[in-house]
Motif scaffolding. Sequence first.
Motif, PDB file in Angstrom:
ATOM      1  N   GLY A  61       0.772  -0.767   0.068  1.00 44.76           N
ATOM      2  CA  GLY A  61      -0.182  -0.517  -0.530  1.00 44.76           C
ATOM      3  C   GLY A  61       0.737   1.280  -0.049  1.00 44.76           C
ATOM      4  N   THR A  62       0.006   2.073  -0.023  1.00 44.14           N
ATOM      5  CA  THR A  62       0.848   3.631   0.566  1.00 44.14           C
ATOM      6  C   THR A  62       1.563   4.583   1.022  1.00 44.14           C
ATOM      7  OG1 THR A  62      -0.833   4.763  -1.673  1.00 44.14           O
ATOM      8  CG2 THR A  62       0.865   5.973  -0.747  1.00 44.14           C
ATOM      9  N   ASP A  63       1.596   3.839   2.321  1.00 47.98           N
ATOM     10  CA  ASP A  63       1.728   4.129   3.648  1.00 47.98           C
ATOM     11  C   ASP A  63       3.573   3.325   3.448  1.00 47.98           C
ATOM     12  OD1 ASP A  63      -0.048   5.547   4.110  1.00 47.98           O
ATOM     13  OD2 ASP A  63      -0.908   4.188   5.413  1.00 47.98           O
ATOM     14  N   THR A  64       3.123   1.973   3.183  1.00 49.82           N
ATOM     15  CA  THR A  64       4.205   1.250   3.385  1.00 49.82           C
ATOM     16  C   THR A  64       5.658   1.711   2.118  1.00 49.82           C
ATOM     17  OG1 THR A  64       3.390  -0.662   3.676  1.00 49.82           O
ATOM     18  CG2 THR A  64       5.485  -1.182   3.053  1.00 49.82           C
ATOM     19  N   ARG A  65       5.362   2.050   0.555  1.00 51.61           N
ATOM     20  CA  ARG A  65       5.874   2.626  -0.610  1.00 51.61           C
ATOM     21  C   ARG A  65       6.527   4.127   0.593  1.00 51.61           C
ATOM     22  NH1 ARG A  65       2.045   1.535  -5.313  1.00 51.61           N
ATOM     23  NH2 ARG A  65       2.060  -0.895  -4.787  1.00 51.61           N
ATOM     24  N   CYS A 100       5.755  -7.455  -1.045  1.00 50.94           N
ATOM     25  CA  CYS A 100       5.017  -7.125   0.017  1.00 50.94           C
ATOM     26  C   CYS A 100       5.622  -6.115   0.842  1.00 50.94           C
ATOM     27  CB  CYS A 100       3.594  -7.470  -0.191  1.00 50.94           C
ATOM     28  SG  CYS A 100       3.608  -8.995   0.966  1.00 50.94           S
ATOM     29  N   ALA A 101       5.716  -6.140   1.719  1.00 50.97           N
ATOM     30  CA  ALA A 101       6.517  -5.860   3.171  1.00 50.97           C
ATOM     31  C   ALA A 101       7.255  -6.337   4.032  1.00 50.97           C
ATOM     32  CB  ALA A 101       5.138  -5.161   4.300  1.00 50.97           C
ATOM     33  N   ASN A 102       7.074  -8.236   4.512  1.00 51.67           N
ATOM     34  CA  ASN A 102       7.468  -9.226   5.240  1.00 51.67           C
ATOM     35  C   ASN A 102       7.282  -9.605   4.908  1.00 51.67           C
ATOM     36  OD1 ASN A 102       6.094  -8.521   7.139  1.00 51.67           O
ATOM     37  ND2 ASN A 102       6.618  -6.437   7.690  1.00 51.67           N
ATOM     38  N   THR A 103       7.647 -10.927   5.876  1.00 51.97           N
ATOM     39  CA  THR A 103       7.664 -12.121   6.086  1.00 51.97           C
ATOM     40  C   THR A 103       5.796 -12.347   6.240  1.00 51.97           C
ATOM     41  OG1 THR A 103       8.964 -12.625   7.991  1.00 51.97           O
ATOM     42  CG2 THR A 103       9.892 -13.371   6.145  1.00 51.97           C
TER      43      THR A 103
END
Length: 143
Positions: A61-65, A100-103
Amino acid sequence: MKKLMLMLAIAAAGTGCSKSADKSNHETAAPLEAGKLNFISVDDVDAHIAKGTAQAVDANGTDTRKHEGVVPGAVLLTDSESYALTELPTDKAKELVFYCANTHCGASHHAAEKAIASGYTNVKVMPEGIAGWVKAGKKVQNI
């Protein structure tokens, strides 16, 4: 106080794999069937991208990016589950590496499964996500 704020920021970054909090929670995604998806390491993704044989696909998502950055040159999906197939390369044999973000995040798995169901034949997932990419010291593109 600074330590508490840092811990909260880290916790928030780790949960940012979905675009919106009211969407399904990808962190608790059910385990996938063995052999359904092919996994690839951060170093192998970096090497494949450098050779021009793979395309990174960001399911964050935008926040993680904004917080973590993105793999340089990655396709940025609008959503991990309802993205339009026109967002992906037209060559269905091109190696696509979803992350994506992580595992703990399953957004990349869901996005990759959609690509496979749509006829893409060389689909992989980098389970370490952007957090693993950053931890490995790889360059990121800030957005």
